[in-house]
Design an enzyme around this catalytic site. Structure first.
Site, PDB file in Angstrom:
ATOM      1  N   ALA A  93       1.506   0.414   2.921  1.00  0.00           N
ATOM      2  CA  ALA A  93       0.275  -0.213   2.430  1.00  0.00           C
ATOM      3  C   ALA A  93      -0.291   0.497   1.208  1.00  0.00           C
ATOM      4  O   ALA A  93      -0.833  -0.152   0.307  1.00  0.00           O
ATOM      5  CB  ALA A  93      -0.764  -0.252   3.552  1.00  0.00           C
TER       6      ALA A  93
ATOM      7  N   CYS B   3      -5.630   9.765   6.783  1.00  0.00           N
ATOM      8  CA  CYS B   3      -5.476  10.037   5.355  1.00  0.00           C
ATOM      9  C   CYS B   3      -6.445  11.092   4.833  1.00  0.00           C
ATOM     10  O   CYS B   3      -6.273  11.597   3.733  1.00  0.00           O
ATOM     11  CB  CYS B   3      -5.634   8.747   4.548  1.00  0.00           C
ATOM     12  SG  CYS B   3      -4.328   7.565   4.888  1.00  0.00           S
TER      13      CYS B   3
ATOM     14  N   THR C 201      16.313   0.559  -4.583  1.00  0.00           N
ATOM     15  CA  THR C 201      17.220   0.142  -3.508  1.00  0.00           C
ATOM     16  C   THR C 201      16.432  -0.224  -2.258  1.00  0.00           C
ATOM     17  O   THR C 201      15.518   0.494  -1.851  1.00  0.00           O
ATOM     18  CB  THR C 201      18.208   1.275  -3.175  1.00  0.00           C
ATOM     19  OG1 THR C 201      18.920   1.628  -4.361  1.00  0.00           O
ATOM     20  CG2 THR C 201      19.188   0.851  -2.102  1.00  0.00           C
TER      21      THR C 201
END
Length: 393
Positions: A71, A325, A242
């Site tokens: 996110a 966080c 990738t």
């Protein structure tokens, strides 16, 4: 150990892990190498996952979904991408004081580069005033960033109403739905005109390190953004690199296995816990209790009991003082301060977030141990003695 920190991350579903494993050791081809079978197998697996996610969110065009590392990357891509593409139209962004740090820090960076920011306050219950949002929009407003549900309190914003306001004013609406998806009733993007939305698989029993940004492609006015990571032409040249095939497969499997009815039962567990803890511990407050909330989230402020001290006394129970966080920060929660709590009370706050794997027995054990720990902390606290004597608030 009793795990009650599911807003930080969830344990992976066993079936999701099983679906991922072959793409580490058997079908390990590069999804961009479609010249051979290994690459085509990987490419087909990604296409299948994209369809699974699109179906779960009622996305009509699966190509509107851009895979990211999570996110946070999706948030950066959305905000920075819009600012880069729409700077000729305006430079005004509206967000909210209680947004996730990934949104606030990205907006702060845009502000340092010339964007004008409006940070909407919240009501005491943690929700924004939608009338205030409407009044904040100007001809220079290019983007509104409001989350679906708060990661600390679980408070749910009226995103359908917000989307309508943005649509009526011709302003893009970006919604961080990271905590909402999988923890509430299904989100129907065919009915709610959200322009951009992000999500992350590890919040609903999928793997870490994989997320997505949904970008609505209006027929007459497609949402445009500049890429954040350039390289190959993966994801329509909006996100080079990738493909993380095993994680994408796990993402699709996890969202396919979501059952919104489970959250009705989880809400019962939440209510059981809250009723028990309020009955057992005096001077305890549930933040956001008078607002719509996620079924799994409990945000408790316990007067004159520092949360860090409680956590140290309960090593067998896993919960947090707020967002993962900002763990380690000495500052009180910006979310709780915006809701009107004092710094002292904000530092006395625990976030407990449960999941479908949480049991009633685990919650009862937590109530007992938390009650005992609070009692011991208060017995040894001169501040609590002063409070009981009416000498301080």
């Amino acid at each position: 150990m009793i795990y009650l920190d599911n807003n930080a991350t969830t344990r992976i579903n066993d079936d999701v892990l099983a679906a991922m494993l072959p793409y580490f050791s058997e079908s390990y081809g590069n999804a961009s190498s479609i010249q051979h079978r290994f690459g085509r197998n990987a490419s087909e697996a990604i296409a299948r996952a994209r369809q699974q996610i699109s179906k779960a969110l009622c996305i009509q065009n699966a190509d509107e979904l851009i895979f990211t590392s999570g996110a946070t990357e999706a948030i950066n891509l959305a905000i920075k991408g819009v600012v880069a593409r729409y700077s000729a139209i305006g430079n005004h962004i509206i967000t909210c004081q209680t947004e996730h740090k990934a949104v606030l820090e990205t907006c702060l960076q845009m502000e340092s580069k010339g964007s004008r920011l409006t940070y909407l306050p919240v009501l005491d219950n943690g929700q924004i005033d939608t009338d205030q949002l409407a009044r904040a929009i100007t001809p220079e407003t290019i983007l509104v960033c409001i989350m679906a549900a708060n990661n600390e309190t679980g408070v749910v914003h009226p995103i359908a109403e917000i989307a309508k306001i943005c649509q009526q004013n011709g302003v893009l609406f970006f919604c961080d739905a990271t905590q909402y998806i999988g923890k509430q009733h299904a989100l129907d993007l065919a009915q709610i005109p959200i322009d951009m939305l992000c999500l992350s698989a590890h919040k609903f029993h999928g793997p870490k390190g994989i997320g997505a940004l949904y970008i609505r492609r209006h027929k007459n006015k497609p949402t445009q953004i500049e890429p954040l990571i350039v390289g190959g032409n993966q994801e329509g040249a909006l996100r080079g690199g990738t493909y993380n095939v095993p994680a994408i497969v796990g993402f699709g499997e996890a969202i396919q296995r979501m059952d919104t009815d489970e959250w009705k039962e989880i809400a019962k567990l939440r209510d059981h816990f809250e009723n028990a803890i309020v009955a057992r511990i005096p001077h305890i407050f549930i933040n956001g209790a008078n607002a719509p909330r996620l079924a799994n989230t409990i945000n408790l402020s316990i007067k004159h009991v520092p949360a860090a001290e409680l956590i140290g006394r309960l090593p067998e129970i896993v919960f947090s003082t707020g967002s993962a966080c900002v763990t380690g920060s000495r500052a009180p929660s910006h979310v709780l301060i915006a809701m009107g709590l004092s710094e002292e009370l904000a530092r006395c706050t625990l976030r407990i977030s449960i999941s479908k794997y949480t049991t009633l027995e685990e919650l009862d054990i937590t109530v007992n141990q938390l009650t005992e720990a609070v009692s011991k902390v208060r017995e040894q606290s001169p501040i609590w003695m002063l409070f009981k004597q009416g000498l301080i608030d």
